[in-house]
Design a protein around this motif. Structure first.
Motif, PDB file in Angstrom:
ATOM      1  N   PRO A   1       0.816  -1.229   0.000  1.00 42.13           N
ATOM      2  CA  PRO A   1       0.000   0.000   0.000  1.00 42.13           C
ATOM      3  C   PRO A   1       0.845   1.272   0.000  1.00 42.13           C
ATOM      4  N   ILE A   2       2.017   1.220   0.686  1.00 43.71           N
ATOM      5  CA  ILE A   2       2.866   2.413   0.737  1.00 43.71           C
ATOM      6  C   ILE A   2       3.552   2.629  -0.609  1.00 43.71           C
ATOM      7  N   GLN A   3       4.187   1.557  -1.128  1.00 41.22           N
ATOM      8  CA  GLN A   3       4.979   1.710  -2.348  1.00 41.22           C
ATOM      9  C   GLN A   3       4.091   1.924  -3.574  1.00 41.22           C
ATOM     10  N   ILE A   4       3.096   1.069  -3.770  1.00 45.01           N
ATOM     11  CA  ILE A   4       2.269   1.166  -4.980  1.00 45.01           C
ATOM     12  C   ILE A   4       1.115   2.148  -4.792  1.00 45.01           C
ATOM     13  N   GLY A   5       0.418   2.014  -3.661  1.00 44.07           N
ATOM     14  CA  GLY A   5      -0.770   2.845  -3.453  1.00 44.07           C
ATOM     15  C   GLY A   5      -0.478   4.304  -3.248  1.00 44.07           C
ATOM     16  N   PHE A   6       0.711   4.624  -2.704  1.00 47.71           N
ATOM     17  CA  PHE A   6       1.019   6.041  -2.451  1.00 47.71           C
ATOM     18  C   PHE A   6       2.207   6.535  -3.286  1.00 47.71           C
ATOM     19  N   LEU A   7       3.417   5.945  -3.065  1.00 46.62           N
ATOM     20  CA  LEU A   7       4.615   6.455  -3.729  1.00 46.62           C
ATOM     21  C   LEU A   7       4.559   6.292  -5.244  1.00 46.62           C
ATOM     22  N   SER A   8       4.212   5.090  -5.706  1.00 45.33           N
ATOM     23  CA  SER A   8       4.158   4.872  -7.162  1.00 45.33           C
ATOM     24  C   SER A   8       3.060   5.697  -7.808  1.00 45.33           C
ATOM     25  N   LYS A   9       1.916   5.784  -7.146  1.00 49.87           N
ATOM     26  CA  LYS A   9       0.819   6.592  -7.698  1.00 49.87           C
ATOM     27  C   LYS A   9       1.273   8.034  -7.888  1.00 49.87           C
ATOM     28  N   ARG A  10       1.965   8.579  -6.889  1.00 49.00           N
ATOM     29  CA  ARG A  10       2.472   9.960  -6.985  1.00 49.00           C
ATOM     30  C   ARG A  10       3.491  10.092  -8.112  1.00 49.00           C
ATOM     31  N   ASP A  11       4.458   9.147  -8.167  1.00 51.02           N
ATOM     32  CA  ASP A  11       5.514   9.224  -9.178  1.00 51.02           C
ATOM     33  C   ASP A  11       4.979   8.972 -10.580  1.00 51.02           C
ATOM     34  N   PHE A  12       4.015   8.064 -10.703  1.00 48.83           N
ATOM     35  CA  PHE A  12       3.407   7.796 -12.007  1.00 48.83           C
ATOM     36  C   PHE A  12       2.725   9.053 -12.534  1.00 48.83           C
ATOM     37  N   SER A  13       1.935   9.697 -11.685  1.00 50.24           N
ATOM     38  CA  SER A  13       1.195  10.896 -12.105  1.00 50.24           C
ATOM     39  C   SER A  13       2.150  12.012 -12.491  1.00 50.24           C
ATOM     40  N   ARG A  14       3.250  12.140 -11.748  1.00 50.09           N
ATOM     41  CA  ARG A  14       4.238  13.177 -12.060  1.00 50.09           C
ATOM     42  C   ARG A  14       4.875  12.904 -13.414  1.00 50.09           C
ATOM     43  N   ALA A  15       5.209  11.638 -13.696  1.00 50.32           N
ATOM     44  CA  ALA A  15       5.822  11.294 -14.977  1.00 50.32           C
ATOM     45  C   ALA A  15       4.853  11.540 -16.134  1.00 50.32           C
ATOM     46  N   ILE A  16       3.588  11.156 -15.950  1.00 46.37           N
ATOM     47  CA  ILE A  16       2.588  11.379 -17.004  1.00 46.37           C
ATOM     48  C   ILE A  16       2.475  12.862 -17.325  1.00 46.37           C
ATOM     49  N   THR A  17       2.445  13.691 -16.296  1.00 42.07           N
ATOM     50  CA  THR A  17       2.341  15.142 -16.492  1.00 42.07           C
ATOM     51  C   THR A  17       3.552  15.683 -17.232  1.00 42.07           C
ATOM     52  N   GLN A  18       4.745  15.197 -16.866  1.00 43.46           N
ATOM     53  CA  GLN A  18       5.955  15.650 -17.544  1.00 43.46           C
ATOM     54  C   GLN A  18       5.980  15.207 -19.004  1.00 43.46           C
TER      55      GLN A  18
END
Length: 606
Positions: free
Chosen positions: A126-143
């Motif tokens: 939940p920490i790695q995928i549900g929070f950290l990866s979700k945040r990093d994925f969204s940031r990469a998509i935006t970039q």
């Protein structure tokens, strides 16, 4: 406790799915940009060689997993299954889809299912995928979206320099020196921006043709700039050896003499013979004194690792599956990984066939040919006792690769890197080349009539004119032989065009008149590259035949072999200039080829 954690991320981007796919489906880049660690390959684990054992280390914990091949259908979906052999996760499956909307946007769905293997997994997922990866994925998509909108795919959209103050000063000094020798101000500015603001993944393999296409620029001019930049210490040159199957790098060398004639691809577990016309390309990287570029592997199997493959799916043993596919017209191959045979597939707008049925049997069958429409149903049957990886791939070679065959016929490379030659005794196939030989009719009597110094001046002037015109027509002067030259081109039309222009310009300069008249002969065919007198030269039957053609010229005539004359581009060019030339067909034996007569074509420039 949950046995499976399921996550569903959704984004909406402004670009069409085909465009966004190039970044999003580049899983090596995506994993890098979302702060995943580099991976290492451990071993292959089964007889089919489909799965790979990979690992990474994070938070001090080594995680090892068995990774099945990625599955995808360009540009709509991709996914992968990983079965973990150590670490807090037992199994994880990723599945992504891209769908076009009526208003021109793309809807992206990213689904992850993860099964924990122990208590740590229940905490970590939940920490790695549900929070950290979700945040990093969204940031990469935006970039990615910003990069595509602002057309800054290669550089940092936030203008964060990657160079120190000393490196910036060093880069500026060398760029100023480069500008003095290569007057390409706007291109140099873009190259400097790329080196300063580009990320490591963009810079670890600079393909000049790829950069030119992204900038909307001329490919040969970008290649020329990169070659000059190497001479001034801005870039370093490399030769990459490519696998004929996956088309990935298998080796990198900085000098042609270090190339081996045979190579091995670890990913495909296959040996192959190296050639110049497909499997060796020139690439560039920033000089390490300006910028250190270090890139590890973040993913070794995603769709953009092998972008020529538009479809890749695992078909279970004994299974039959159906897929609805849509691809652009062109030539493709349908293959089963590990098989020696490939079925040829032509997608044609005019075809009324909307279904493709293929059965893969235990033993390799003969290659078949199919023609289908751009939208078709693919029915594939795996009648073997093992899972099969079925692939549909474009047969056209990498469009953005500047191959060694092409570079070796580029005059700028010949001028700047004459020391780049093959190891003595080593030969490389270069595919088909147009080989040109010339001579000057009347040069012997000219020396006698006007004196050595004056005659030699005419000959030197004629060399300079020929070299410039050959270069302008995408060819390269290989060597001079007395009053003659040997040149090479990728296309017969370019060779012919260079000679027509040469006859006209020599005539206008006063050289190709009176006693001096240019003679030329052109043949097209297979050749090999060799080291001859420390020069990158060509050898073979094509060269031997081409060398004998100019003798049939009576002056101001270009002799074409039948292969050259019947080339489609040559035929069209001759129609364009029909008022400037007169064509005569002759039949003759050729010394050294006494067993047959040849049809040759005299092209007299009027």
């Amino acid at each position: 406790m949950k046995n499976i954690f399921k996550y569903h991320f959704h984004w909406r981007v402004k670009q069409p799915k085909e465009q966004f796919w190039t970044l999003f489906a580049d899983t090596n880049r995506f994993n890098h940009d979302t702060h995943l660690p580099t991976i290492a390959r451990e071993e292959s684990i089964n007889g089919s060689g489909l799965s790979k054992v990979l690992s990474f280390r994070k938070y001090g914990i080594k995680v090892v997993w068995e990774e099945e091949p990625f599955e995808w259908n360009f540009p709509e979906q991709f996914g992968v299954l990983r079965k973990y052999l150590s670490g807090p996760i037992k199994e994880m499956q990723v599945f992504c889809t891209l769908k076009s909307t009526a208003d021109g946007f793309t809807e992206i769905d990213y689904k992850v299912e993860a099964t924990p293997s122990n208590l740590l997994g229940y905490i970590a997922i939940p920490i790695q995928i549900g929070f950290l990866s979700k945040r990093d994925f969204s940031r990469a998509i935006t970039q990615y979206e910003t990069k595509l909108v602002e057309k800054k795919v290669l550089v940092d959209v936030f203008n964060r320099s990657q160079l120190s103050t000393i490196e910036k000063a060093r880069l500026k000094k060398r760029a100023d020196e480069l500008l003095k020798s290569c007057d390409q101000h706007s291109r140099i500015d873009k190259l400097i921006e790329l080196i300063e603001y580009g990320d490591d993944i963009a810079l670890h393999k600079i393909r000049p043709y790829e950069i030119a296409d992204l900038w909307g620029d001329d490919r040969k001019e970008l290649l020329k700039l990169c070659l000059f930049a190497t001479r001034f210490g801005v870039l370093d040159l490399r030769w990459d050896v490519l696998c004929p199957s996956c088309r990935g790098n298998t080796a990198k060398v900085t000098h042609l003499e270090n190339l081996d004639s045979h190579a091995h691809c670890d990913s495909c577990n296959m040996d192959f013979t190296v050639n110049f016309h497909q499997l060796v390309e020139i690439t560039f990287i920033p000089n390490p004194s300006i910028r250190q570029v270090s890139v590890g592997a973040y993913c070794i199997g995603g769709p953009q690792v092998t972008p020529h493959r538009v479809f890749q799916q695992i078909i279970a043993a004994g299974a039959e599956e159906r897929f609805q596919l849509s691809y652009s017209p062109g030539s493709y191959a349908v293959v089963k990984a590990g098989s020696k045979n490939a079925h040829l597939l032509r997608i044609d707008d005019s075809s009324q066939n909307h279904r493709l049925d293929i059965i893969f049997a235990a033993e390799d069958t003969h290659s078949l040919e199919f023609v289908v429409s751009p939208q078709f149903e693919f029915l594939v049957t795996n009648s073997t006792s093992n899972d099969a990886l079925v692939i549909i791939e474009r047969t056209k070679w990498i469009e953005t690769a500047a191959t060694a065959a092409e570079v070796s016929t580029f005059q700028t490379f010949r001028d700047l890197f004459s020391h780049q030659v093959l190891r003595k005794g080593n030969a490389m196939a270069v595919g088909s080349l147009a080989i040109l030989f010339t001579d000057l009719k009347g040069s012997t009597s000219l020396y006698r009539n006007v004196g050595d110094a004056t005659a030699f001046g005419y000959v030197v002037d004629h060399f300079e004119i020929l070299k410039q015109i050959v270069s302008n027509n995408d060819g390269a002067l290989i060597k001079t032989i007395g009053d003659a030259i040997m040149a090479a081109f990728l296309k017969p039309k370019d060779a012919l065009k260079s000679m027509v222009e040469s006859v006209i310009q020599l005539r206008e300069s006063g050289i190709n008149s009176g006693e001096l008249r240019l003679k030329a002969g052109i043949h097209y065919g297979y050749a090999i590259a060799v080291n001859l007198n420390n020069n990158l030269d060509y050898f073979g039957t094509t060269v031997n035949l081409a060398a004998r053609l100019e003798q049939f010229s009576r002056g101001a005539e270009i002799i074409l072999s039948e292969t050259v004359f019947t080339d489609n581009e040559v035929s069209l060019y001759l129609k364009e200039i029909e008022s400037l030339v007169k064509i005569e067909r002759i039949e003759s034996a050729i010394k050294g080829f006494d067993e047959e007569n040849f049809y040759l074509y005299r092209v007299l420039v009027l």
